[in-house]
Write an enzyme that holds these catalytic residues in place. Structure first.
Site, mmCIF file in Angstrom:
data_model
loop_
_atom_site.group_PDB
_atom_site.id
_atom_site.type_symbol
_atom_site.label_atom_id
_atom_site.label_comp_id
_atom_site.label_asym_id
_atom_site.label_seq_id
_atom_site.Cartn_x
_atom_site.Cartn_y
_atom_site.Cartn_z
ATOM 1 N N HIS A 81 0.831 -1.206 0.000
ATOM 2 C CA HIS A 81 0.000 0.000 0.000
ATOM 3 C C HIS A 81 0.870 1.262 0.000
ATOM 4 O O HIS A 81 0.583 2.222 -0.717
ATOM 5 C CB HIS A 81 -0.925 0.010 1.219
ATOM 6 C CG HIS A 81 -2.239 -0.656 0.961
ATOM 7 N ND1 HIS A 81 -2.369 -2.016 0.895
ATOM 8 C CD2 HIS A 81 -3.478 -0.145 0.722
ATOM 9 C CE1 HIS A 81 -3.638 -2.318 0.644
ATOM 10 N NE2 HIS A 81 -4.332 -1.194 0.520
ATOM 11 N N LYS A 100 -10.399 -7.554 7.736
ATOM 12 C CA LYS A 100 -11.160 -7.817 8.957
ATOM 13 C C LYS A 100 -10.972 -6.660 9.911
ATOM 14 O O LYS A 100 -9.919 -6.004 9.901
ATOM 15 C CB LYS A 100 -10.713 -9.126 9.611
ATOM 16 C CG LYS A 100 -9.281 -9.100 10.135
ATOM 17 C CD LYS A 100 -8.945 -10.318 10.951
ATOM 18 C CE LYS A 100 -7.466 -10.453 11.195
ATOM 19 N NZ LYS A 100 -7.011 -10.036 12.518
#
Lengths: 183, 279
Positions: free
Chosen positions: A38, A103
């Site tokens: 990222h 999650k």
């Protein structure tokens, strides 16, 4: 209610139909990316350089799989905690990313960006990496191989189950269940 | 005096790393089944069923339960009548971790904290050695996932906050963690000692088999209260709602300074992994 099936690339119309709490099955190609990937993707965008894969209409799955044992396309591949990607996510949503899978809860900034750029956040079953591996038919490293388990992979998945946590309307399933349990 | 060669230690550590990551313990499986049969949330029940399916698939296909095969945390109880030959104990353990993680197709997740460069073989392990009487060597390998470890908390409470303060802190830690540590979780609590001792106790508390009672009646009572309070939070399996936010609460305590009341919380996910051997 019938199963909701999704196949990328996703349009705004498809994403707008999804509501927090929906169970969704994804089939097609999705991309894996974690922390360092990222960071690199956003650095490329800041420098105005091309990305190693297209973001428009696509799905990113936050996972770092175990190495594929002989005869299998992938090892165990459950979701990692999404909040570590919060700092980078709005920038990727701005580029047309439509769905992220991980999650745990997202930051207020990400939830706002989901509304702004018409995208959703879903959870896969945390700690069910062996079960999720059965949905992966093909896996290929497409960028940042030097990162080992954090490399960007293209996964071809078949009916991978996820649950919508944050929809484009600002609903948050995690908050809803806690509010419902409050005495 | 008993002699144990380093090569035996390496071989056993490698095996324990692989087994711990692939075979969910019977204690956790039993706790998941018990919870599934009592969970009132439909979504929660479904999640518990899927987690049991996952354990079965992992076992059948020799795949790790979770992609995060963890930090290799190794607890050693070294008898004072044991003589280790053929090298150093720590090196033997690290060789075992290297072997287990590479040969077992486990993920190598350890990196430099600043450059973030992966060490490539999941070493170094974190090793806790305790000297004990006797002529045995006990090794427990407890791979610890990052998602649950990140939800650990420690507080240096004021002694006036007492038992209520401890319980409030533990419940708040689990509430804040929410869905991040992959509930249902096992909550390890360390009370007393010093700053570092409380944290170590919290981690050690996780090693007790799920479903067994604390031998200290007062701690057993606190465990019951905390178990109920945490499961009233409604976070539920995977944070999707339900009665099963934790499978167990385990507490260890140690005397502390008259000025202090340290409390540490170490959360473990449902992929609650530890395997041991006595040599």
């Amino acid at each position: 209610m019938g199963d909701i099936l999704l196949a990328p690339p996703l349009t705004d119309e498809t994403v707008e139909r999804l509501k927090a709490g929906d169970r969704v099955f994804i089939s097609g190609d999705i991309y894996t990316a974690r922390d360092t990937a990222h960071k690199r993707l956003v650095e490329l965008l800041v420098r105005g350089e091309p990305l190693p894969f297209p973001l428009n209409g696509q799905i990113i799955y936050y996972t770092g799989p175990t190495p594929a044992p002989p005869g299998k396309p992938i090892g165990s591949c459950g979701p990692t905690t999404s909040s570590r990607m919060d700092a980078y996510t709005p920038r990727l949503l701005q580029e047309g990313l439509k769905l992220t899978i991980g999650k745990g809860a997202r930051s207020p900034e990400v939830i706002t960006a989901l509304k702004q750029y018409c995208a959703v956040y879903c959870a896969a079953i945390g700690g069910a990496g062996a079960l999720i591996a059965k949905c992966v038919k093909k896996a290929e490293v497409i960028a940042y191989g030097d990162l080992g388990p954090e490399a960007v992979m293209r996964l071809t998945v078949d009916r991978m189950p996820v649950i919508v946590i944050n929809d484009v309307y600002g609903n948050d399933l995690y908050r809803q269940v806690i509010a419902a349990a409050a005495p | 005096m008993k002699t144990i060669d380093c090569s035996v230690i390496t071989e056993q550590v490698a095996r324990l790393c692989i087994e711990a990551n692939i075979h969910l313990g019977d204690d956790v499986c039993a706790a998941l089944k018990y919870a599934r049969d009592r969970e009132t949330s439909v979504q929660g029940r479904e999640m518990l069923r899927l987690l049991l399916d996952n354990a079965a698939v992992a076992r059948e296909e020799s795949l790790p339960l979770c992609q995060d095969t963890g930090f290799a945390v190794v607890f050693v109880e070294l008898g004072n009548e044991v003589w280790i030959t053929g090298g150093s104990l720590i090196e033997a353990i690290n060789r075992g971790v290297r072997q287990g993680y590479t040969e077992g197709y486990l993920r190598c997740s350890i990196c430099d904290p600043l450059t973030r460069k992966n060490t490539g073989d999941n070493t170094p392990a974190v090793v806790h050695i305790e000297l004990v009487p006797g002529d045995t060597l006990k090794i427990t390998v407890a791979p610890k996932g990052g998602g649950s470890e990140n939800m650990s908390r420690i507080a240096m409470l004021n002694p006036s906050q007492g038992r209520q303060g401890i319980e409030d802190f533990v419940v708040a830690s689990v509430r804040e963690a929410g869905a991040n540590p992959c509930p249902p979780v096992i909550v390890g609590v360390g009370i007393g000692g010093t700053f570092e001792e409380a944290a170590l106790l919290a981690k050690k508390a996780l090693l007790r088999p799920v479903g067994t009672a604390n031998s200290d009646p007062e701690l057993a009572c606190m465990e019951h209260e905390l178990f109920a309070a945490i499961n009233r939070l409604g976070i539920g399996p995977q944070g999707l709602g339900g009665d099963t936010t934790c499978l167990a609460v385990h507490i260890l305590k140690h005397p502390c300074h008259i000025a202090s009341l340290p409390v540490a919380v170490n959360i473990n996910c449902h992929a609650h992994r530890h395997k041991e051997i006595i040599l």
